[in-house]
Design an enzyme around this catalytic site. Structure first.
Site: not given
Length: 586
Positions: A18, A43, A145, A421, A502, A533
């Site tokens: 993914h 997605k 990472h 985001r 947030r 959003t």
């Protein structure tokens, strides 16, 4: 001579399933980056090779693949042999002789490919771009990472935690990092995976692994302490620095874990999400609590051991903004940096940065790495499709006035964000001051559960005034509590259960037009905040092109669409909507 490096994350074969992505580095600096899902429109783009993301990187500098100096892959398949016995055990457990033999054959074949021809499949796919191919290097998943978290953090030294479902063999890794590089100091091997633990709870509650974990996090504050649920979960897992969740995660995927939870709680999994009873809310609360307890304990133990007070985070679990808040609030920790592209799409960033000393990497201040579209191109698309538009002299003031009047705005500006985001480039905006604004966006725009909260974008200069721990927070990757005196001004962007939010803080140098818009809204309303959003409908990726934005605009309950310098508004009297006339899908 310019050095070009292409780093990309496939989602095929030995390289995960993914969030494929690609990033082009120019002399060590990322100059273009994008996820493949923005092109496929599926997605997470599961089981997909990032052909279009790679081509977009090359096109950004008008390169051929033969012009590249190196290609980096953020996996080292040879490391899969570290847990070969686990893969064999899983195959042997397959039901029925036929499935058992098939699983064993697949496992043995995969182990041989991992050991002897780890990049063959990738090379074959890349040859369609041209030959000869530049040198291809593989870099361990969790090291990528870790580099994505520490190298751009601006820290001189500190602890790095990389937490996800699984790398080649590792699920959680603790690193010590300084200006020279990264040192692995503790490894929690698969299947002892916090990512899979939370995924099992996610699937038990009716959502899907790798997609619903954030929704469970958002559901958690609606729950309460439930001693019975907590007792059952603690009987299945050990928390803290020496955590062990393998009773739930001993097999890849979530099937075993969900079945174990069903047996332990004496109730079936939820077949699909929707409304939740109090027990289900309490389960989400408890799972979130135990996850936070564990990661905070790991972080505190590490900073004490290495006498430091800075922590960097990456991996899919680091998208959990409430967890990040708990780490930041630890009295043992002074500073936290979370990679905004914390999930697997961010591996392409980390692979490129891993080739440099951390001291040589610039501090990350934004993620505007994707494509952009000129006003002339947008104007041509609108005129071709006979869509009326205007170009206000003072765009920011005009849009701020519409927001203050309660209108919902699609906002398409500059280079697209990389990561999950929307940060003012591909955003849907609304007035943050009333719950009615929140409910309209949930019901008529995002078409999602009405209990889910939204986030604010605010001027960085206002963060201390509005947030309990006000500080720069440009990536919307961390939660904060709103000052009680300000909750009435931000009702649409508060979590209804605990008044947390947030936030994204915005400086003029990060996104000048977005900063001007929020400033104009503050001038009109006295509130330097907008509801923000992502610009996408439910279950689709963020829009990439003007045409996608136009289609979503007419398919959602938006009032205004802003495309660079241009404003489009709906003609409610038209017999045929402009989206039905769109000639081309970009």
């Amino acid at each position: 001579m310019t050095d070009y490096l292409l780093s990309f994350k496939p989602a095929i074969g030995l390289y995960g399933q993914h969030d494929p992505s690609a990033v082009l580095f120019e002399d060590g600096t990322p100059v273009f980056g994008v996820e493949e899902e923005r092109y496929t429109r599926d997605k997470h783009a599961t089981e997909t090779f990032p052909d279009r993301a790679i081509q977009a990187c090359l096109d950004h500098r008008e390169l051929e693949i033969t012009d590249l100096d190196r290609i980096l892959l953020p996996y080292d398949p040879t490391l899969r042999s570290e847990i070969a016995a686990h893969y064999l055990t899983d195959a042997i457990r397959a039901p029925g002789l036929g499935r058992k033999l098939s699983a064993l054959e697949h496992t043995l074949t995969t182990q041989l490919r991992s050991r002897f021809v780890p990049t063959r499949q990738i090379e074959t796919r890349l040859e369609s771009f041209g030959t000869p191919l530049p040198p291809i290097e593989t870099i361990p998943h969790h090291r990528c990472h870790a580099a994505s978290a520490f190298h751009p953090s601006g820290f001189d030294e500190g602890i790095v935690l990389t937490v996800d479902a699984k790398g080649e063999y590792d699920a959680t890794v603790v690193w010590y990092a300084d200006s020279i590089g990264l040192q692995r100091v503790r490894t929690y091997e698969h299947p002892n995976s916090l990512g899979l633990f939370f995924a099992a709870v996610t699937e038990f509650l009716g959502y899907r692994m790798f997609n619903g974990e954030g929704k469970v996090m958002g559901l958690a504050p609606y729950g309460d302490d439930n001693p019975e649920i907590e007792s059952v979960l603690r009987s299945l897992i050990d928390t803290g620095v020496d955590y062990d969740v393998t009773d739930l995660t001993k097999r890849w995927g979530t099937g075993h874990g969900v079945e174990t939870l069903e047996n332990a709680f004496g109730r079936p999994r939820k077949e699909s999400p929707g409304s939740f009873d109090q027990w289900e809310k309490d389960l989400a609360y408890t799972a979130q609590k135990l996850l936070e307890e564990t990661v905070v304990d790991i972080a505190e133990s590490a900073v004490e051991r290495f006498d430091t007070a800075t922590v960097a985070l990456a991996g899919g679990v680091a998208l959990n903004c409430k967890l990040n808040q708990r780490v930041r609030e630890s009295p043992a920790i002074d500073e936290v940096f979370v990679q905004p592209v914390a999930h697997d799409a961010g591996l392409a960033l980390g692979a490129g940065w891993s080739q440099q000393r951390p001291a040589d990497v610039d501090r990350q201040t934004d993620v505007y790495l994707g494509p952009e579209y000129a006003t002339d191109e947008i104007r041509s698309t609108l005129e071709t499709n006979k869509i009326e538009y205007t170009e206000p002299d003072d765009l920011e003031r005009y849009v701020a006035e519409r927001l203050a009047d309660g209108d919902l705005v699609g906002w398409f500006q500059g280079r697209m964000e990389m990561g999950p985001r929307a940060l003012g480039a591909r955003s849907i905006l609304a007035d943050p001051r009333t719950a009615a604004s929140r409910d309209r966006v949930n019901r008529f725009v995002k078409h999602r559960e009405e209990w889910r909260p939204f986030a604010p974008s605010m001027l960085e200069s206002a963060a201390e005034e509005y947030l309990v721990d006000g500080r720069p927070s440009p990536f919307m990757i961390d939660a904060d509590d709103v000052r009680p005196s300000k909750t009435d001004e931000l009702e649409a962007v508060l979590h209804p259960a605990d008044d947390s939010t947030r936030p994204q803080t915005v400086r003029e140098d990060q996104h000048p037009r977005y900063h001007r818009l929020i400033s104009e809204f503050a001038d009109i309303t006295g509130v330097p905040v907008v509801l923000n959003t992502s610009f996408n409908d439910h279950a689709e990726p963020i829009v990439r092109t003007p045409t996608q934005a136009i289609k979503d605009f007419y398919g959602m309950g938006l009032d205004v669409l802003v495309l660079e310098d241009i404003v489009v508004e709906k003609d409610v009297s038209a017999e045929k909507t402009p989206v039905e006339r769109l000639a081309v899908t970009n």
